[in-house]
Design a protein around this motif. Structure first.
Motif, PDB file in Angstrom:
ATOM      1  N   ILE A  36       6.654   4.922 -16.009  1.00  0.00           N
ATOM      2  CA  ILE A  36       5.861   4.067 -15.124  1.00  0.00           C
ATOM      3  C   ILE A  36       5.752   4.732 -13.764  1.00  0.00           C
ATOM      4  CG2 ILE A  36       6.401   1.895 -16.279  1.00  0.00           C
ATOM      5  CD1 ILE A  36       8.577   1.444 -14.171  1.00  0.00           C
ATOM      6  N   CYS A  37       4.614   4.538 -13.098  1.00  0.00           N
ATOM      7  CA  CYS A  37       4.416   5.132 -11.781  1.00  0.00           C
ATOM      8  C   CYS A  37       5.061   4.235 -10.731  1.00  0.00           C
ATOM      9  CB  CYS A  37       2.931   5.309 -11.476  1.00  0.00           C
ATOM     10  SG  CYS A  37       2.629   6.131  -9.893  1.00  0.00           S
ATOM     11  N   ALA A  38       6.039   4.781  -9.997  1.00  0.00           N
ATOM     12  CA  ALA A  38       6.797   4.002  -9.013  1.00  0.00           C
ATOM     13  C   ALA A  38       6.249   4.138  -7.599  1.00  0.00           C
ATOM     14  CB  ALA A  38       8.262   4.430  -9.030  1.00  0.00           C
ATOM     15  N   GLY A  39       5.456   5.169  -7.341  1.00  0.00           N
ATOM     16  CA  GLY A  39       4.957   5.402  -5.991  1.00  0.00           C
ATOM     17  C   GLY A  39       4.632   6.868  -5.804  1.00  0.00           C
ATOM     18  N   ARG A  40       4.627   7.286  -4.548  1.00  0.00           N
ATOM     19  CA  ARG A  40       4.248   8.651  -4.218  1.00  0.00           C
ATOM     20  C   ARG A  40       5.426   9.387  -3.571  1.00  0.00           C
ATOM     21  NH1 ARG A  40      -0.218  11.514  -5.405  1.00  0.00           N
ATOM     22  NH2 ARG A  40      -0.524  12.162  -3.232  1.00  0.00           N
ATOM     23  N   ALA A  41       5.495  10.686  -3.849  1.00  0.00           N
ATOM     24  CA  ALA A  41       6.568  11.498  -3.287  1.00  0.00           C
ATOM     25  C   ALA A  41       6.529  11.501  -1.770  1.00  0.00           C
ATOM     26  CB  ALA A  41       6.480  12.923  -3.833  1.00  0.00           C
ATOM     27  N   GLY A  42       5.344  11.297  -1.188  1.00  0.00           N
ATOM     28  CA  GLY A  42       5.226  11.258   0.257  1.00  0.00           C
ATOM     29  C   GLY A  42       5.933  10.091   0.902  1.00  0.00           C
ATOM     30  N   GLN A  43       6.323   9.079   0.115  1.00  0.00           N
ATOM     31  CA  GLN A  43       7.076   7.958   0.658  1.00  0.00           C
ATOM     32  C   GLN A  43       8.491   8.356   1.045  1.00  0.00           C
ATOM     33  OE1 GLN A  43       5.316   5.244  -2.785  1.00  0.00           O
ATOM     34  NE2 GLN A  43       6.556   4.013  -1.404  1.00  0.00           N
ATOM     35  N   LEU A 277      -8.620   9.607  -2.759  1.00  0.00           N
ATOM     36  CA  LEU A 277      -7.976   9.065  -3.950  1.00  0.00           C
ATOM     37  C   LEU A 277      -7.545   7.632  -3.657  1.00  0.00           C
ATOM     38  CD1 LEU A 277      -6.279   9.219  -6.681  1.00  0.00           C
ATOM     39  CD2 LEU A 277      -4.408  10.083  -5.251  1.00  0.00           C
ATOM     40  N   MET A 278      -7.822   6.737  -4.580  1.00  0.00           N
ATOM     41  CA  MET A 278      -7.290   5.381  -4.508  1.00  0.00           C
ATOM     42  C   MET A 278      -6.424   5.139  -5.734  1.00  0.00           C
ATOM     43  SD  MET A 278      -9.233   1.677  -4.197  1.00  0.00           S
ATOM     44  CE  MET A 278     -10.034   1.823  -5.812  1.00  0.00           C
ATOM     45  N   THR A 279      -5.267   4.524  -5.532  1.00  0.00           N
ATOM     46  CA  THR A 279      -4.383   4.179  -6.637  1.00  0.00           C
ATOM     47  C   THR A 279      -4.045   2.704  -6.590  1.00  0.00           C
ATOM     48  OG1 THR A 279      -2.357   4.674  -5.391  1.00  0.00           O
ATOM     49  CG2 THR A 279      -3.336   6.474  -6.667  1.00  0.00           C
ATOM     50  N   HIS A 280      -3.885   2.122  -7.768  1.00  0.00           N
ATOM     51  CA  HIS A 280      -3.291   0.799  -7.918  1.00  0.00           C
ATOM     52  C   HIS A 280      -2.071   0.959  -8.823  1.00  0.00           C
ATOM     53  CE1 HIS A 280      -7.594  -0.181  -7.214  1.00  0.00           C
ATOM     54  NE2 HIS A 280      -7.156  -1.289  -6.640  1.00  0.00           N
ATOM     55  N   THR A 281      -0.951   0.365  -8.440  1.00  0.00           N
ATOM     56  CA  THR A 281       0.171   0.235  -9.361  1.00  0.00           C
ATOM     57  C   THR A 281       0.424  -1.244  -9.586  1.00  0.00           C
ATOM     58  OG1 THR A 281       1.736   0.501  -7.504  1.00  0.00           O
ATOM     59  CG2 THR A 281       1.285   2.435  -8.867  1.00  0.00           C
ATOM     60  N   LEU A 282       0.659  -1.605 -10.847  1.00  0.00           N
ATOM     61  CA  LEU A 282       0.810  -2.994 -11.254  1.00  0.00           C
ATOM     62  C   LEU A 282       2.283  -3.303 -11.507  1.00  0.00           C
ATOM     63  CD1 LEU A 282      -2.107  -3.237 -13.865  1.00  0.00           C
ATOM     64  CD2 LEU A 282      -2.217  -3.289 -11.373  1.00  0.00           C
ATOM     65  N   TRP A 283       2.734  -4.437 -10.953  1.00  0.00           N
ATOM     66  CA  TRP A 283       4.130  -4.841 -11.082  1.00  0.00           C
ATOM     67  C   TRP A 283       4.184  -6.293 -11.551  1.00  0.00           C
ATOM     68  CZ3 TRP A 283       7.002  -0.766 -11.163  1.00  0.00           C
ATOM     69  CH2 TRP A 283       6.566   0.373 -10.464  1.00  0.00           C
ATOM     70  N   PRO A 284       4.292  -6.520 -12.862  1.00  0.00           N
ATOM     71  CA  PRO A 284       4.327  -7.888 -13.379  1.00  0.00           C
ATOM     72  C   PRO A 284       5.532  -8.663 -12.852  1.00  0.00           C
ATOM     73  CG  PRO A 284       3.932  -6.291 -15.140  1.00  0.00           C
ATOM     74  CD  PRO A 284       4.347  -5.509 -13.938  1.00  0.00           C
ATOM     75  N   ASP A 288       2.012 -14.902 -15.694  1.00  0.00           N
ATOM     76  CA  ASP A 288       0.724 -15.177 -15.057  1.00  0.00           C
ATOM     77  C   ASP A 288       0.684 -14.744 -13.597  1.00  0.00           C
ATOM     78  OD1 ASP A 288       2.533 -16.998 -14.071  1.00  0.00           O
ATOM     79  OD2 ASP A 288       1.298 -18.780 -14.470  1.00  0.00           O
ATOM     80  N   ARG A 289       1.491 -13.734 -13.258  1.00  0.00           N
ATOM     81  CA  ARG A 289       1.519 -13.283 -11.857  1.00  0.00           C
ATOM     82  C   ARG A 289       1.846 -11.790 -11.803  1.00  0.00           C
ATOM     83  NH1 ARG A 289       5.482 -13.321  -7.847  1.00  0.00           N
ATOM     84  NH2 ARG A 289       6.920 -14.414  -9.255  1.00  0.00           N
ATOM     85  N   THR A 290       1.058 -11.044 -11.044  1.00  0.00           N
ATOM     86  CA  THR A 290       1.220  -9.593 -10.947  1.00  0.00           C
ATOM     87  C   THR A 290       1.071  -9.163  -9.490  1.00  0.00           C
ATOM     88  OG1 THR A 290       0.194  -9.351 -13.133  1.00  0.00           O
ATOM     89  CG2 THR A 290       0.402  -7.356 -11.784  1.00  0.00           C
ATOM     90  N   GLU A 291       2.008  -8.356  -9.030  1.00  0.00           N
ATOM     91  CA  GLU A 291       1.864  -7.709  -7.721  1.00  0.00           C
ATOM     92  C   GLU A 291       1.101  -6.407  -7.924  1.00  0.00           C
ATOM     93  OE1 GLU A 291       5.089  -7.239  -4.440  1.00  0.00           O
ATOM     94  OE2 GLU A 291       5.061  -5.333  -5.549  1.00  0.00           O
ATOM     95  N   VAL A 292       0.079  -6.208  -7.110  1.00  0.00           N
ATOM     96  CA  VAL A 292      -0.722  -4.985  -7.186  1.00  0.00           C
ATOM     97  C   VAL A 292      -0.623  -4.267  -5.849  1.00  0.00           C
ATOM     98  CG1 VAL A 292      -2.992  -3.989  -7.608  1.00  0.00           C
ATOM     99  CG2 VAL A 292      -2.319  -6.087  -8.798  1.00  0.00           C
ATOM    100  N   ILE A 293      -0.165  -3.021  -5.885  1.00  0.00           N
ATOM    101  CA  ILE A 293      -0.073  -2.195  -4.680  1.00  0.00           C
ATOM    102  C   ILE A 293      -1.237  -1.213  -4.706  1.00  0.00           C
ATOM    103  CG2 ILE A 293       1.317  -0.569  -3.357  1.00  0.00           C
ATOM    104  CD1 ILE A 293       3.804  -1.767  -4.638  1.00  0.00           C
ATOM    105  N   CYS A 294      -2.130  -1.339  -3.735  1.00  0.00           N
ATOM    106  CA  CYS A 294      -3.293  -0.457  -3.645  1.00  0.00           C
ATOM    107  C   CYS A 294      -3.106   0.486  -2.469  1.00  0.00           C
ATOM    108  CB  CYS A 294      -4.567  -1.278  -3.476  1.00  0.00           C
ATOM    109  SG  CYS A 294      -6.073  -0.282  -3.467  1.00  0.00           S
ATOM    110  N   GLU A 295      -3.346   1.780  -2.695  1.00  0.00           N
ATOM    111  CA  GLU A 295      -3.184   2.785  -1.646  1.00  0.00           C
ATOM    112  C   GLU A 295      -4.392   3.714  -1.605  1.00  0.00           C
ATOM    113  OE1 GLU A 295       1.692   3.180  -1.646  1.00  0.00           O
ATOM    114  OE2 GLU A 295       0.498   4.754  -2.592  1.00  0.00           O
ATOM    115  N   TRP A 296      -4.723   4.140  -0.385  1.00  0.00           N
ATOM    116  CA  TRP A 296      -5.810   5.083  -0.158  1.00  0.00           C
ATOM    117  C   TRP A 296      -5.216   6.371   0.403  1.00  0.00           C
ATOM    118  CZ3 TRP A 296      -6.079  -0.094   0.340  1.00  0.00           C
ATOM    119  CH2 TRP A 296      -7.174  -0.765  -0.218  1.00  0.00           C
ATOM    120  N   HIS A 297      -5.551   7.500  -0.243  1.00  0.00           N
ATOM    121  CA  HIS A 297      -4.979   8.796   0.114  1.00  0.00           C
ATOM    122  C   HIS A 297      -6.115   9.766   0.463  1.00  0.00           C
ATOM    123  CE1 HIS A 297      -1.175   7.420  -1.791  1.00  0.00           C
ATOM    124  NE2 HIS A 297      -2.007   6.850  -2.641  1.00  0.00           N
TER     125      HIS A 297
END
Length: 368
Positions: A36-43, A277-284, A288-297
């Motif tokens: 699963i994609c957890a984020g970006r190495a730049g974090q 680049l735009m990314t979305h990562t989904l975190w159920p 019936d509820r999902t956190e979506v993290i959207c990032e613009w690179h």
């Protein structure tokens, strides 16, 4: 019912979006047994930098050790199980210390100190933090909670070669928006992978792309996606279609005229544009509820320019995102009705149907 109607692809039964027990099974099947994609190495650019990620109810620490290698561990002390870290992101002072009894760990997870544990048969090497496999693909950090996972490249299949020209590892974060969506995670993926709704739902987006013009790759076991070209003189996806940034280095003429939309199972949505680049990562969080993290690179050379602009892209997709989240919530509400029954897919909905088939196949494999 005719034979043709009986064989027509249909949407999934409602329980796949409403059953809490099935949801828990899917969390284990998709989010604990695959990458699963957890984020970006730049974090976490420096040794000791860290961020926390919640995965299927587990808290995970993602950091860099003294040598700069990305590490991931369960946020659980080996003494009495205490949560080690509460703050969502920050920097460790060269070590990770339990706030309860002071057990102290190196950034690689090894136990450095355990107060009052001088017994002769106690061995520090026996009590490192519980490790989680971590690998990086072009700047994206992936985790796998399985004990013996297959290599990340096996799951990614042909994507690294396909997307090498974008040099995603060179791009830097400009903006992050976190959305709370009252819908099952699968509905968000299904919505992302079709554009038949675009003329009705996305007036702005529909100006710049032909909703029937997708060039989709044949569905793969671990991802689906394709590209869409611009129309009406547009050069990128923004509020007015104008491109205010240089093309990303490495793209050829064809790639500069397309946006590539790919869903990398189970939780990474990649949107590769000619200039960002735009990314979305989904975190159920619930059935019936999902956190979506959207990032613009963006490319750092562009970000360093005094006249750098990005609001045109961010505002465009924030508007589009909110339209998508709202319709996904309406889908969740309708599917939750006792009146819902599976409906027919059209021939233009190959990717959503392929995603459904993948969900069913993984369920069948888990039951064998």
């Amino acid at each position: 019912m005719t034979t043709q109607a009986a064989s027509r692809p249909m949407t999934l039964p409602g329980r796949y979006y409403t059953d809490p027990e099935l949801f828990r099974d899917e969390l284990d099947r998709f989010f604990c047994q695959t990458w699963i994609c957890a984020g970006r190495a730049g974090q976490i650019p420096r040794s000791g930098d860290y961020f926390l990620r919640q995965v299927a109810g587990e808290s995970i620490i993602i950091t860099r050790d003294a040598g700069g290698e990305v590490r991931a561990h369960y946020n659980v002390c080996r003494h009495r199980g205490t949560r080690l870290c509460e703050v969502a992101e920050g920097a460790f002072p060269g070590r990770i210390q339990c706030p309860y009894h002071g057990w102290t760990y190196a950034l690689d997870g090894s136990l450095m100190g355990a107060p009052h544990m001088q017994e002769a048969d106690f061995c520090r090497e026996d009590y490192p933090l519980h490790k989680i496999s971590a690998e990086i693909w072009d700047g994206h950090i992936f985790l796998n909670l399985a004990e013996r996972p297959e290599p990340l490249l096996t799951q990614l299949a042909g994507l690294p070669q396909r997307f090498a020209p974008w040099r995603m590892q060179d791009l830097q974060l400009h903006k992050r928006i976190v959305y709370e969506v009252k819908a099952n995670w699968k509905l968000i993926i299904i919505n992302y992978n079709e554009c038949l709704h675009c003329p009705i739902l996305h007036a702005c987006l529909n100006r710049f792309t032909n909703y029937l013009g997708a060039d989709n790759e044949p569905p793969q076991p671990t991802y689906i996606g394709g590209s869409m070209g611009f129309r009406g003189g547009a050069e990128t996806m923004s509020l007015d279609g104008r491109r205010r940034r240089d093309y990303l280095p490495g793209l050829n003429e064809e790639q500069r005229k397309q946006v590539y939309y790919y869903a990398v199972y189970p939780n990474l949505l990649l949107s590769l544009h000619p200039d960002y680049l735009m990314t979305h990562t989904l975190w159920p969080k619930a059935v019936d509820r999902t956190e979506v993290i959207c990032e613009w690179h963006f490319h750092p050379a562009e970000m360093a320019k005094p006249d750098f602009q990005a609001d045109d892209a961010v505002d465009f997709w924030d508007l589009t995102n909110r339209e998508d989240w709202h319709i996904s919530e309406l889908s969740q509400a309708g599917i939750s009705s006792r009146a819902y029954t599976p409906g027919p897919y059209s021939t233009q909905e190959e990717l959503p149907h392929a995603f459904d088939e993948m969900v069913l196949e993984r369920e069948r494999r888990a039951r064998r």
